[in-house]
Design a protein around this motif. Structure first.
Motif, mmCIF file in Angstrom:
data_model
loop_
_atom_site.group_PDB
_atom_site.id
_atom_site.type_symbol
_atom_site.label_atom_id
_atom_site.label_comp_id
_atom_site.label_asym_id
_atom_site.label_seq_id
_atom_site.Cartn_x
_atom_site.Cartn_y
_atom_site.Cartn_z
ATOM 1 N N UNK A 431 0.875 -1.063 0.251
ATOM 2 C CA UNK A 431 -0.037 0.098 0.026
ATOM 3 C C UNK A 431 0.833 1.201 0.023
ATOM 4 N N UNK A 432 0.297 2.451 -0.617
ATOM 5 C CA UNK A 432 1.141 3.428 -0.745
ATOM 6 C C UNK A 432 1.720 4.167 0.588
ATOM 7 N N UNK A 433 0.965 3.942 1.757
ATOM 8 C CA UNK A 433 1.284 4.412 3.054
ATOM 9 C C UNK A 433 2.635 3.636 3.414
ATOM 10 N N UNK A 434 2.965 2.730 3.134
ATOM 11 C CA UNK A 434 4.043 1.688 3.571
ATOM 12 C C UNK A 434 5.346 1.893 2.767
ATOM 13 N N UNK A 435 5.166 2.793 1.684
ATOM 14 C CA UNK A 435 6.060 2.826 0.809
ATOM 15 C C UNK A 435 7.440 3.902 1.476
ATOM 16 N N UNK A 436 8.585 3.597 1.211
ATOM 17 C CA UNK A 436 9.845 4.263 1.548
ATOM 18 C C UNK A 436 9.558 5.840 0.870
ATOM 19 N N UNK A 437 9.827 6.716 1.617
ATOM 20 C CA UNK A 437 9.846 8.320 1.126
ATOM 21 C C UNK A 437 11.308 8.239 0.446
ATOM 22 N N UNK A 438 12.083 7.717 0.977
ATOM 23 C CA UNK A 438 13.606 7.923 0.062
ATOM 24 C C UNK A 438 14.125 6.381 -0.071
ATOM 25 N N UNK A 439 14.512 6.143 -0.870
ATOM 26 C CA UNK A 439 15.071 4.762 -1.436
ATOM 27 C C UNK A 439 16.410 4.879 -2.204
ATOM 28 N N UNK A 440 17.414 4.555 -1.547
ATOM 29 C CA UNK A 440 18.796 4.565 -2.020
ATOM 30 C C UNK A 440 19.384 3.236 -2.332
ATOM 31 N N UNK A 441 19.981 3.266 -3.753
ATOM 32 C CA UNK A 441 20.796 2.149 -4.195
ATOM 33 C C UNK A 441 22.184 2.449 -4.035
ATOM 34 N N UNK A 442 22.713 1.249 -3.567
ATOM 35 C CA UNK A 442 24.028 1.197 -3.332
ATOM 36 C C UNK A 442 24.793 -0.045 -3.865
ATOM 37 N N UNK A 443 26.050 0.103 -4.190
ATOM 38 C CA UNK A 443 26.857 -1.189 -4.700
ATOM 39 C C UNK A 443 26.455 -2.479 -3.731
ATOM 40 N N UNK A 444 26.981 -2.063 -2.587
ATOM 41 C CA UNK A 444 26.698 -2.918 -1.227
ATOM 42 C C UNK A 444 26.306 -2.315 -0.123
ATOM 43 N N UNK A 445 25.717 -2.886 0.868
ATOM 44 C CA UNK A 445 25.201 -2.193 2.059
ATOM 45 C C UNK A 445 26.445 -2.505 3.141
ATOM 46 N N UNK A 446 26.515 -1.500 4.099
ATOM 47 C CA UNK A 446 27.589 -1.772 5.193
ATOM 48 C C UNK A 446 27.209 -2.643 6.267
ATOM 49 N N UNK A 447 28.121 -3.259 6.801
ATOM 50 C CA UNK A 447 27.842 -4.318 7.504
ATOM 51 C C UNK A 447 28.692 -4.123 8.987
ATOM 52 N N UNK A 448 28.167 -4.784 10.183
ATOM 53 C CA UNK A 448 29.057 -4.627 11.084
ATOM 54 C C UNK A 448 30.036 -5.464 11.290
ATOM 55 N N UNK A 449 31.150 -5.737 12.240
ATOM 56 C CA UNK A 449 32.244 -6.621 12.183
ATOM 57 C C UNK A 449 31.625 -8.374 12.259
ATOM 58 N N UNK A 450 30.407 -8.311 12.733
ATOM 59 C CA UNK A 450 29.787 -9.751 12.813
ATOM 60 C C UNK A 450 29.188 -10.001 11.476
ATOM 61 N N UNK A 451 29.144 -9.314 10.601
ATOM 62 C CA UNK A 451 28.691 -9.492 9.159
ATOM 63 C C UNK A 451 27.044 -8.960 9.185
ATOM 64 N N UNK A 452 26.416 -8.566 10.192
ATOM 65 C CA UNK A 452 24.935 -8.158 10.077
ATOM 66 C C UNK A 452 24.973 -6.611 9.513
ATOM 67 N N UNK A 453 23.722 -6.511 8.897
ATOM 68 C CA UNK A 453 23.591 -5.231 8.215
ATOM 69 C C UNK A 453 23.636 -4.254 8.976
ATOM 70 N N UNK A 454 24.055 -3.050 8.823
ATOM 71 C CA UNK A 454 23.959 -1.956 9.834
ATOM 72 C C UNK A 454 22.627 -1.299 9.737
ATOM 73 N N UNK A 455 22.174 -0.765 10.849
ATOM 74 C CA UNK A 455 20.928 -0.197 10.803
ATOM 75 C C UNK A 455 20.873 1.008 11.290
ATOM 76 N N UNK A 456 22.039 1.736 11.321
ATOM 77 C CA UNK A 456 22.198 3.131 11.799
ATOM 78 C C UNK A 456 21.938 4.228 10.827
ATOM 79 N N UNK A 457 20.872 5.006 10.969
ATOM 80 C CA UNK A 457 20.326 5.988 9.894
ATOM 81 C C UNK A 457 21.609 6.990 9.414
ATOM 82 N N UNK A 458 22.203 7.397 10.240
ATOM 83 C CA UNK A 458 23.320 8.445 9.962
ATOM 84 C C UNK A 458 24.530 7.888 9.183
ATOM 85 N N UNK A 459 24.895 6.497 9.721
ATOM 86 C CA UNK A 459 25.828 5.955 9.052
ATOM 87 C C UNK A 459 25.476 5.531 7.754
#
Length: 468
Positions: A431-459
């Motif tokens: 549904x439209x209200x669930x859509x991201x207002x901003x969507x960024x495409x990157x070559x790869x997403x940053x990860x923590x040292x354990x291999x988890x996807x980073x979920x810090x908005x500023x970073x």
């Protein structure tokens, strides 16, 4: 130094569990392979020597030692030597900067810091180091994928309980087999499920010298014993993308943990290698919680032996008589004998199977309408060509970051660009209200040292800006 492979005894009550549960076995039995093989007798002798060096640096029973060492036989030897001394071991990722290490030392006050230089451990006695304030054997920092790391402590009894859970899993590696470990030995999956289980069960632990698809597959092919690969979903994505993998009759399965698995990944992995992609659910606070090693129940997992789980108002709780955290405990994380996972989950009443839906704090309100960010993220990763995604709520809006198989870079402001096209495609799923207002495409997403996807908005914003 010449190492003589003879049995050794620790001289402390704490040493008994290390000697009997982790170091016992025939002298010539292969137990570790970090490039070169290490036999069990050689490891015992190396542990005894490192224990003497730790004592010379001032570490004794009830002492505290921080290890900042890469995966290696020396890391294993120093860790076991610390435990045989009756000390508390603090594990720091070797990739931390000097500033980050200084912060950790100031926070945890170890008496000794051990680092690796030119392949040899260096023992640093630290001013202001304190004795262990608790009887915990192991201190770890949480992954920090969603915020500041938590200080988590576990006893030897709790580690042995977890090892018993692994020993009861018929699909987990057993004596005479190999574990090809891709996860960090500083964090719970690699440490207990990989290293300690291998020592406990008579499994050879093999760490690839190159963490590339070719390097991992070559490691599996490099021995005749059955092999189980243990890593995070990112590693499975890498392997599933290999166009023409070699025949690997040694490969039994791959097991991943650490974050939700992209819906299409288990089938893609089985199609590529002909073996299941098993999943595990666990936490640093308690180790393994539930598993589906055969892939038959995906996305549900079955609680391991002795694990008591319940769901309260949508959140998964685990019976844990004592707090796993050092220092004051946040009652929203542990209270009244229950560990609050902060994960949303469902428990099937008939079978007891658990389906983890994602972080409970992923449920937000947009203009009074409820949106589950996990649902948005799963829908995004399910689109053609998308290999990984993170969806966040920041500054009053939903933001999404995604990577595609083509490694495209595209910003939300690029009119008609790949990011906008992907958002339009997502609009056919949600549904439209669930859509991201901003969507960024990157070559790869940053990860923590354990291999988890980073979920810090500023970073993530910094990484997206740098990618353009």
């Amino acid at each position: 130094m010449t190492l003589t492979p003879t049995p050794v005894r620790g001289g402390t009550v704490a040493a008994d569990w290390v000697d009997e549960q982790l170091l016992a076995g025939p002298d010539g039995e292969p137990c570790l392979r970090f490039g070169a093989p290490v036999a069990r007798g050689t490891l015992r002798a190396l542990v005894a020597e490192r224990q003497r060096q730790l004592a010379a640096a001032g570490l004794g029973e009830h002492g505290t030692v921080a290890l900042r060492m890469p995966p290696s036989p020396e890391f294993v030897a120093v860790l076991l030597a610390a435990w045989r001394s009756g000390a508390q071991a603090v594990l720091l990722d070797h990739r931390l900067t000097a500033v980050e290490v200084d912060r950790a030392v100031e926070r945890l006050h170890p008496r000794v810091l051990v680092e690796l230089a030119d392949g040899r451990p260096q023992f640093h006695s630290l001013p202001g180091g304190a004795a262990a304030a608790t009887g915990h054997t192991l201190v770890q920092l949480s992954s920090g994928s969603t915020g500041p790391s938590k200080v988590i402590a576990r006893t030897a009894a709790d580690l042995l309980r977890e090892l018993d859970c692994y020993a009861r899993l018929p699909e987990f590696p057993t004596r005479g087999e190999r574990t090809v470990l891709l996860s960090s030995t500083v964090h719970v999956l690699g440490l207990v499920g990989g290293l300690l289980h291998a020592l406990h069960a008579g499994v050879e632990l093999v760490v690839p010298q190159r963490m590339t698809p070719a390097g991992i597959l070559a490691t599996v092919a490099g021995g005749t014993a059955p092999a189980t690969v243990i890593g995070v979903p990112f590693h499975a994505e890498l392997l599933a993308a290999v166009a023409a993998p070699p025949e690997l009759p040694q490969l039994r399965r791959m097991i991943v943990a650490g974050e939700l698995v992209r819906p299409q990944l288990p089938a893609a992995f089985r199609e590529r290698f002909g073996v299941p992609l098993g999943t595990m659910y666990g936490m640093t606070e308690t180790g393994v919680i539930a598993t589906d090693l055969s892939g038959r129940n995906h996305p549900a997992v079955e609680p391991v032996h002795g694990m008591e789980l319940s769901v309260d108002r949508g959140e998964l709780h685990i019976v844990r008589p004592e707090s796993p955290y050092l220092g004051p405990t946040d009652p929203t994380r542990w209270s009244d004998g229950l560990l609050h996972t902060r994960d949303a989950a469902l428990i099937e009443a008939r079978t007891g199977l658990v389906t983890v839906l994602g972080r409970r704090d992923s449920q937000i309100s947009i203009g009074g309408l409820k949106v589950d960010l996990n649902e948005v993220e799963q829908a995004l990763t399910g689109l053609p060509g998308v290999v990984e995604a993170v969806v966040l709520f920041a500054d009053g809006a939903i933001e999404a970051y995604a990577a595609t198989a083509e490694g495209v870079t595209s910003s939300p402001s690029e009119r008609g660009g790949p990011a906008e096209q992907l958002r339009e495609l997502l609009g056919k799923e949600l549904a439209g209200y669930k859509l991201p207002r901003r969507l960024h495409l990157m070559p790869r997403l940053p990860r923590t040292a354990t291999g988890k996807l980073l979920r810090d908005a500023a970073a993530l914003r910094r990484q997206a800006d740098a990618a353009r």
